[in-house]
Design a protein around this motif. Structure first.
Motif, PDB file in Angstrom:
ATOM      1  N   ILE A   1      14.706   5.880 -53.893  1.00  0.00           N
ATOM      2  CA  ILE A   1      15.922   5.054 -53.860  1.00  0.00           C
ATOM      3  C   ILE A   1      16.372   4.649 -52.457  1.00  0.00           C
ATOM      4  CG2 ILE A   1      16.761   6.008 -56.045  1.00  0.00           C
ATOM      5  CD1 ILE A   1      18.832   7.592 -54.420  1.00  0.00           C
ATOM      6  N   LEU A   2      15.976   5.396 -51.430  1.00  0.00           N
ATOM      7  CA  LEU A   2      16.414   5.056 -50.082  1.00  0.00           C
ATOM      8  C   LEU A   2      15.642   3.844 -49.556  1.00  0.00           C
ATOM      9  CD1 LEU A   2      16.762   8.566 -48.402  1.00  0.00           C
ATOM     10  CD2 LEU A   2      18.580   7.073 -49.229  1.00  0.00           C
ATOM     11  N   PRO A   3      16.263   3.065 -48.677  1.00  0.00           N
ATOM     12  CA  PRO A   3      15.544   1.944 -48.076  1.00  0.00           C
ATOM     13  C   PRO A   3      14.331   2.451 -47.296  1.00  0.00           C
ATOM     14  CG  PRO A   3      17.818   2.059 -47.262  1.00  0.00           C
ATOM     15  CD  PRO A   3      17.630   3.190 -48.195  1.00  0.00           C
ATOM     16  N   CYS A   4      13.323   1.610 -47.222  1.00  0.00           N
ATOM     17  CA  CYS A   4      12.094   2.064 -46.573  1.00  0.00           C
ATOM     18  C   CYS A   4      11.353   0.896 -45.934  1.00  0.00           C
ATOM     19  CB  CYS A   4      11.187   2.735 -47.588  1.00  0.00           C
ATOM     20  SG  CYS A   4      10.540   1.590 -48.805  1.00  0.00           S
ATOM     21  N   ALA A   5      10.405   1.256 -45.095  1.00  0.00           N
ATOM     22  CA  ALA A   5       9.439   0.292 -44.590  1.00  0.00           C
ATOM     23  C   ALA A   5       8.159   0.489 -45.403  1.00  0.00           C
ATOM     24  CB  ALA A   5       9.166   0.547 -43.110  1.00  0.00           C
ATOM     25  N   LEU A   6       7.532  -0.608 -45.827  1.00  0.00           N
ATOM     26  CA  LEU A   6       6.257  -0.510 -46.527  1.00  0.00           C
ATOM     27  C   LEU A   6       5.144  -0.650 -45.503  1.00  0.00           C
ATOM     28  CD1 LEU A   6       6.850  -2.606 -49.771  1.00  0.00           C
ATOM     29  CD2 LEU A   6       6.646  -0.139 -49.552  1.00  0.00           C
ATOM     30  N   VAL A   7       4.246   0.334 -45.494  1.00  0.00           N
ATOM     31  CA  VAL A   7       3.157   0.369 -44.530  1.00  0.00           C
ATOM     32  C   VAL A   7       1.840   0.376 -45.291  1.00  0.00           C
ATOM     33  CG1 VAL A   7       2.111   1.731 -42.691  1.00  0.00           C
ATOM     34  CG2 VAL A   7       4.590   1.610 -42.884  1.00  0.00           C
ATOM     35  N   GLN A   8       0.895  -0.392 -44.819  1.00  0.00           N
ATOM     36  CA  GLN A   8      -0.429  -0.444 -45.443  1.00  0.00           C
ATOM     37  C   GLN A   8      -1.273   0.737 -44.951  1.00  0.00           C
ATOM     38  OE1 GLN A   8      -1.440  -2.789 -47.821  1.00  0.00           O
ATOM     39  NE2 GLN A   8       0.759  -3.175 -47.747  1.00  0.00           N
TER      40      GLN A   8
ATOM     41  N   ASN B   1      10.148   6.497 -45.461  1.00  0.00           N
ATOM     42  CA  ASN B   1      11.590   6.722 -45.303  1.00  0.00           C
ATOM     43  C   ASN B   1      11.917   8.209 -45.191  1.00  0.00           C
ATOM     44  OD1 ASN B   1      11.188   7.507 -47.927  1.00  0.00           O
ATOM     45  ND2 ASN B   1      12.682   6.136 -48.832  1.00  0.00           N
ATOM     46  N   GLY B   2      10.965   9.002 -44.748  1.00  0.00           N
ATOM     47  CA  GLY B   2      11.183  10.442 -44.642  1.00  0.00           C
ATOM     48  C   GLY B   2      12.266  10.825 -43.650  1.00  0.00           C
ATOM     49  N   HIS B   3      12.379  10.074 -42.557  1.00  0.00           N
ATOM     50  CA  HIS B   3      13.400  10.388 -41.559  1.00  0.00           C
ATOM     51  C   HIS B   3      14.794  10.195 -42.148  1.00  0.00           C
ATOM     52  CE1 HIS B   3      15.635   9.782 -37.678  1.00  0.00           C
ATOM     53  NE2 HIS B   3      14.996  10.908 -37.443  1.00  0.00           N
ATOM     54  N   LEU B   4      14.983   9.102 -42.871  1.00  0.00           N
ATOM     55  CA  LEU B   4      16.271   8.873 -43.521  1.00  0.00           C
ATOM     56  C   LEU B   4      16.535   9.923 -44.600  1.00  0.00           C
ATOM     57  CD1 LEU B   4      18.802   7.169 -43.904  1.00  0.00           C
ATOM     58  CD2 LEU B   4      17.471   5.671 -45.414  1.00  0.00           C
ATOM     59  N   ALA B   5      15.506  10.290 -45.362  1.00  0.00           N
ATOM     60  CA  ALA B   5      15.667  11.324 -46.396  1.00  0.00           C
ATOM     61  C   ALA B   5      16.090  12.656 -45.776  1.00  0.00           C
ATOM     62  CB  ALA B   5      14.383  11.489 -47.190  1.00  0.00           C
TER      63      ALA B   5
END
Length: 122
Positions: free
Chosen positions: A23-30, A47-51
């Motif tokens: 549910i948290l905003p994230c960056a999508l990385v390939q 988004n682990g840092h935000l989590a």
């Protein structure tokens, strides 16, 4: 029993982290190219840092608990929020570690077996 309580805590913690990841905003990385030679890449939510910060905030100020308040002859239960009782983790450290080891073995085995399913990786 304490083993069941610790298993519940570990499972709820794991599910809470999964929910945060979703549910948290994230960056999508390939990711790296898949080994099938197609050149396809899987996308990963970063988004682990935000989590981490959301979890820390919730443990510090938003841990729910019920308290009983005496009002005359009546007793009312009230939901309050505050700091999580982290001393419980210290008191049950060895049981939590044991349950975590069992959980990781079971989850890793399940994921390993599932990875051989047709079309699951590529």
């Amino acid at each position: 029993t304490m083993l069941f309580s610790c298993a519940s805590v570990i499972l709820l913690w794991f599910l809470f982290q999964v929910i945060l990841e979703r549910i948290l905003p994230c960056a999508l990385v390939q990711g790296a190219p898949l080994p099938d030679g197609s050149g396809k890449r899987l996308s990963y939510r970063i988004n682990g840092h935000l989590a981490f910060w959301v979890t820390l905030l919730l443990l510090d100020i938003a841990w729910p608990r019920w308290i009983d308040i005496q009002t005359g002859k009546d007793v009312k239960s009230v939901l309050v929020f505050g700091r999580a009782p982290l001393t419980w983790l210290y008191d049950h450290y060895s049981t939590l570690a044991f349950v975590t080891i069992i959980w990781t073995i079971l989850l890793s085995t399940y994921l390993y077996v599932k990875s051989f399913g047709k079309g699951l990786l590529f």
